[in-house]
Motif scaffolding. Sequence first.
Motif, PDB file in Angstrom:
ATOM      1  N   PRO A   1      -1.880  -3.428  -1.396  1.00 15.15           N
ATOM      2  CA  PRO A   1      -2.238  -4.499  -0.449  1.00 15.15           C
ATOM      3  C   PRO A   1      -3.750  -4.680  -0.298  1.00 15.15           C
ATOM      4  O   PRO A   1      -4.263  -5.796  -0.449  1.00 15.15           O
ATOM      5  N   ASP A   2      -4.489  -3.601  -0.021  1.00 14.59           N
ATOM      6  CA  ASP A   2      -5.938  -3.720   0.130  1.00 14.59           C
ATOM      7  C   ASP A   2      -6.611  -4.061  -1.193  1.00 14.59           C
ATOM      8  O   ASP A   2      -7.605  -4.805  -1.227  1.00 14.59           O
ATOM      9  N   THR A   3      -6.082  -3.515  -2.299  1.00 13.40           N
ATOM     10  CA  THR A   3      -6.640  -3.835  -3.617  1.00 13.40           C
ATOM     11  C   THR A   3      -6.515  -5.326  -3.897  1.00 13.40           C
ATOM     12  O   THR A   3      -7.461  -5.963  -4.391  1.00 13.40           O
ATOM     13  N   THR A   4      -5.373  -5.903  -3.578  1.00 12.24           N
ATOM     14  CA  THR A   4      -5.151  -7.332  -3.809  1.00 12.24           C
ATOM     15  C   THR A   4      -6.099  -8.170  -2.962  1.00 12.24           C
ATOM     16  O   THR A   4      -6.692  -9.145  -3.446  1.00 12.24           O
ATOM     17  N   ARG A   5      -6.266  -7.791  -1.706  1.00 10.34           N
ATOM     18  CA  ARG A   5      -7.181  -8.527  -0.825  1.00 10.34           C
ATOM     19  C   ARG A   5      -8.611  -8.458  -1.360  1.00 10.34           C
ATOM     20  O   ARG A   5      -9.339  -9.462  -1.351  1.00 10.34           O
ATOM     21  N   ALA A   6      -9.008  -7.293  -1.836  1.00 13.73           N
ATOM     22  CA  ALA A   6     -10.370  -7.135  -2.353  1.00 13.73           C
ATOM     23  C   ALA A   6     -10.586  -7.981  -3.600  1.00 13.73           C
ATOM     24  O   ALA A   6     -11.654  -8.598  -3.767  1.00 13.73           O
ATOM     25  N   LEU A   7      -9.594  -8.036  -4.472  1.00 17.54           N
ATOM     26  CA  LEU A   7      -9.714  -8.828  -5.689  1.00 17.54           C
ATOM     27  C   LEU A   7      -9.776 -10.322  -5.368  1.00 17.54           C
ATOM     28  O   LEU A   7     -10.520 -11.075  -6.016  1.00 17.54           O
ATOM     29  N   LEU A   8      -8.987 -10.758  -4.408  1.00 22.42           N
ATOM     30  CA  LEU A   8      -9.047 -12.160  -3.991  1.00 22.42           C
ATOM     31  C   LEU A   8     -10.440 -12.498  -3.457  1.00 22.42           C
ATOM     32  O   LEU A   8     -10.987 -13.579  -3.733  1.00 22.42           O
ATOM     33  N   LYS A   9     -11.015 -11.575  -2.700  1.00 21.94           N
ATOM     34  CA  LYS A   9     -12.355 -11.802  -2.150  1.00 21.94           C
ATOM     35  C   LYS A   9     -13.404 -11.824  -3.256  1.00 21.94           C
ATOM     36  O   LYS A   9     -14.314 -12.661  -3.248  1.00 21.94           O
ATOM     37  N   ASP A  10     -13.266 -10.924  -4.225  1.00 20.58           N
ATOM     38  CA  ASP A  10     -14.275 -10.808  -5.286  1.00 20.58           C
ATOM     39  C   ASP A  10     -14.223 -11.960  -6.275  1.00 20.58           C
ATOM     40  O   ASP A  10     -15.269 -12.431  -6.747  1.00 20.58           O
ATOM     41  N   TYR A  11     -13.010 -12.417  -6.607  1.00 18.81           N
ATOM     42  CA  TYR A  11     -12.880 -13.369  -7.715  1.00 18.81           C
ATOM     43  C   TYR A  11     -12.376 -14.747  -7.304  1.00 18.81           C
ATOM     44  O   TYR A  11     -12.562 -15.708  -8.057  1.00 18.81           O
ATOM     45  N   GLY A  12     -11.728 -14.854  -6.174  1.00 19.16           N
ATOM     46  CA  GLY A  12     -11.253 -16.154  -5.716  1.00 19.16           C
ATOM     47  C   GLY A  12     -10.392 -16.850  -6.753  1.00 19.16           C
ATOM     48  O   GLY A  12      -9.514 -16.242  -7.373  1.00 19.16           O
ATOM     49  N   LYS A  13     -10.660 -18.133  -7.003  1.00 20.82           N
ATOM     50  CA  LYS A  13      -9.847 -18.919  -7.931  1.00 20.82           C
ATOM     51  C   LYS A  13     -10.045 -18.507  -9.385  1.00 20.82           C
ATOM     52  O   LYS A  13      -9.250 -18.894 -10.255  1.00 20.82           O
ATOM     53  N   ARG A  14     -11.085 -17.729  -9.674  1.00 23.80           N
ATOM     54  CA  ARG A  14     -11.272 -17.258 -11.053  1.00 23.80           C
ATOM     55  C   ARG A  14     -10.144 -16.322 -11.475  1.00 23.80           C
ATOM     56  O   ARG A  14      -9.867 -16.189 -12.664  1.00 23.80           O
ATOM     57  N   TRP A  15      -9.538 -15.661 -10.496  1.00 20.27           N
ATOM     58  CA  TRP A  15      -8.415 -14.764 -10.783  1.00 20.27           C
ATOM     59  C   TRP A  15      -7.131 -15.590 -10.817  1.00 20.27           C
ATOM     60  O   TRP A  15      -6.592 -15.967  -9.801  1.00 20.27           O
ATOM     61  N   SER A  16      -6.659 -15.883 -12.020  1.00 17.08           N
ATOM     62  CA  SER A  16      -5.463 -16.722 -12.158  1.00 17.08           C
ATOM     63  C   SER A  16      -4.276 -15.973 -12.755  1.00 17.08           C
ATOM     64  O   SER A  16      -3.143 -16.452 -12.663  1.00 17.08           O
ATOM     65  N   TYR A  17      -4.515 -14.813 -13.362  1.00 22.23           N
ATOM     66  CA  TYR A  17      -3.416 -14.044 -13.970  1.00 22.23           C
ATOM     67  C   TYR A  17      -3.579 -12.556 -13.665  1.00 22.23           C
ATOM     68  O   TYR A  17      -4.675 -11.999 -13.799  1.00 22.23           O
ATOM     69  N   ALA A  18      -2.483 -11.941 -13.246  1.00 22.12           N
ATOM     70  CA  ALA A  18      -2.422 -10.502 -13.037  1.00 22.12           C
ATOM     71  C   ALA A  18      -1.471  -9.911 -14.075  1.00 22.12           C
ATOM     72  O   ALA A  18      -0.311 -10.321 -14.165  1.00 22.12           O
ATOM     73  N   LEU A  19      -1.971  -8.979 -14.869  1.00 27.02           N
ATOM     74  CA  LEU A  19      -1.155  -8.271 -15.843  1.00 27.02           C
ATOM     75  C   LEU A  19      -1.051  -6.814 -15.397  1.00 27.02           C
ATOM     76  O   LEU A  19      -2.041  -6.236 -14.943  1.00 27.02           O
ATOM     77  N   ALA A  20       0.117  -6.229 -15.539  1.00 26.11           N
ATOM     78  CA  ALA A  20       0.302  -4.852 -15.091  1.00 26.11           C
ATOM     79  C   ALA A  20       1.187  -4.096 -16.062  1.00 26.11           C
ATOM     80  O   ALA A  20       1.985  -4.685 -16.790  1.00 26.11           O
ATOM     81  N   ILE A  21       1.053  -2.780 -16.044  1.00 27.14           N
ATOM     82  CA  ILE A  21       1.849  -1.941 -16.933  1.00 27.14           C
ATOM     83  C   ILE A  21       3.245  -1.692 -16.360  1.00 27.14           C
ATOM     84  O   ILE A  21       4.095  -1.120 -17.034  1.00 27.14           O
ATOM     85  N   ASN A  22       3.485  -2.153 -15.122  1.00 29.26           N
ATOM     86  CA  ASN A  22       4.779  -1.955 -14.483  1.00 29.26           C
ATOM     87  C   ASN A  22       4.935  -2.971 -13.366  1.00 29.26           C
ATOM     88  O   ASN A  22       3.958  -3.308 -12.685  1.00 29.26           O
ATOM     89  N   ASP A  23       6.160  -3.427 -13.155  1.00 32.11           N
ATOM     90  CA  ASP A  23       6.430  -4.428 -12.112  1.00 32.11           C
ATOM     91  C   ASP A  23       6.135  -3.939 -10.704  1.00 32.11           C
ATOM     92  O   ASP A  23       5.943  -4.748  -9.792  1.00 32.11           O
ATOM     93  N   ILE A  24       6.121  -2.629 -10.489  1.00 34.67           N
ATOM     94  CA  ILE A  24       6.025  -2.102  -9.132  1.00 34.67           C
ATOM     95  C   ILE A  24       4.743  -2.545  -8.433  1.00 34.67           C
ATOM     96  O   ILE A  24       4.713  -2.716  -7.209  1.00 34.67           O
ATOM     97  N   TYR A  25       3.678  -2.768  -9.186  1.00 33.16           N
ATOM     98  CA  TYR A  25       2.431  -3.246  -8.573  1.00 33.16           C
ATOM     99  C   TYR A  25       2.643  -4.569  -7.856  1.00 33.16           C
ATOM    100  O   TYR A  25       2.074  -4.814  -6.781  1.00 33.16           O
ATOM    101  N   PHE A  26       3.454  -5.424  -8.448  1.00 32.94           N
ATOM    102  CA  PHE A  26       3.654  -6.759  -7.897  1.00 32.94           C
ATOM    103  C   PHE A  26       4.545  -6.753  -6.654  1.00 32.94           C
ATOM    104  O   PHE A  26       4.524  -7.705  -5.878  1.00 32.94           O
ATOM    105  N   ASP A  27       5.330  -5.690  -6.482  1.00 38.60           N
ATOM    106  CA  ASP A  27       6.136  -5.574  -5.271  1.00 38.60           C
ATOM    107  C   ASP A  27       5.244  -5.597  -4.031  1.00 38.60           C
ATOM    108  O   ASP A  27       5.652  -6.091  -2.974  1.00 38.60           O
ATOM    109  N   TYR A  28       4.039  -5.069  -4.164  1.00 36.25           N
ATOM    110  CA  TYR A  28       3.136  -4.955  -3.027  1.00 36.25           C
ATOM    111  C   TYR A  28       2.004  -5.972  -3.064  1.00 36.25           C
ATOM    112  O   TYR A  28       1.343  -6.197  -2.043  1.00 36.25           O
ATOM    113  N   ALA A  29       1.782  -6.604  -4.222  1.00 31.74           N
ATOM    114  CA  ALA A  29       0.760  -7.647  -4.311  1.00 31.74           C
ATOM    115  C   ALA A  29       1.291  -8.998  -3.841  1.00 31.74           C
ATOM    116  O   ALA A  29       0.571  -9.748  -3.161  1.00 31.74           O
TER     117      ALA A  29
END
Length: 377
Positions: A243-271
């Motif tokens: 949760p905090d990681t996602t908020r920080a990334l949104l703050k750092d990159y804003g609309k530049r962040w358009s795709y999240a890739l992960a090695i496992n689906d579990i990250y997205f459960d909380y993002a």
Amino acid sequence: MKGLLLAWTLVCLPAIATAQALSTAAPGASGSATNKFLAEAERVVDAASRPAAPWDGPRTGPRAQPGKHIAVVAEDLRNGGILGVVDGVLEAAKVIGWSVKIFDAGGMPDLRLKMLENALASRPDGLIIVGGDARALLPGLQPFAERHLPIVGWHVAAKAGPVPGTPVAMNVSTDPLEVARVTALAAIVQSHGNAGVVVFTDTNFQVAQSKANAMAAVVRACSGCKLLEVRDVAISRAGELMPDTTRALLKDYGKRWSYALAINDIYFDYAAPVLTQAGLPNSALSMLSAGDGSESAFLRIRTGTFQTGTVAEPLNLHGWQLVDEMNRLLAGEGVTGYVFPVHLVTAGNVTADGGDRLVYDPDNGYRDIYRHIWQRP
């Protein structure tokens, strides 16, 4: 290894169906080279998105070795992929006539070796490891090897097959690097070659780091894409950290962040909940996972809630394969080394091959084939 992967990717990427080279366009490449790259990427992604092909695995082998007791050490049963494989092992063990005892490390590093000790104390005929890293677990695996107890695993190394330097006779998995490349190529195709990417990985596991390196290499090879960051988040702490990681990334990159890739689906459960709370429309950020294919991932894909793809593992099938590989070892034979083809789940195929049950369960008759091999009704 990262440098080798990048250099290799900049030269070629193997296509799934044809095994032909996929030429990539380096940053600054001409428009024609970029278009060729995108066209080849589309072919790879289309091939990975097709329905499950007919069974191309083993059709012969030893009959069921009766009355065996198997210990299963799971990295973390809260992980949907691990749970799905364990369910497959239990289903297959019932058919072959074995008893199974499960030991769950709960994602806790200090419990992994303890669970192996407990598994050994149960006096098994063989050991199945689900998740974890075979080399990190080596001190706990050596006592099994000293007793000549066969060991097979799922996602315990960066490559499928025997794990060199360990007593693990077979690592059952799809090709992790091909899974990663297909995931990254899907993001490039969906974005028309303009993805701003953050990659999530867990450096505690070699297979996870190898996947992340491969995804990052593909993104770097796309002239119009931008690799924003590779973020290291322990899977076992995803609920706490994402949760905090996602908020920080949104703050750092804003609309530049358009795709999240992960090695496992579990990250997205909380993002995903954080993205919703932030008021982002589902089209603002797309999530794709290089592995797992959890129920929650299928739900997000079906409802269009941020996630647009997962390279789903055939979890139940892999559980059956683990039992078959173990049976071959108990019969004094070698493992098959079989690697199931990569499959990308998207909104276009999410209801096929078990998707209506929120799993990827290939409709290719594998259960009946294994029953025939084992000579079990």
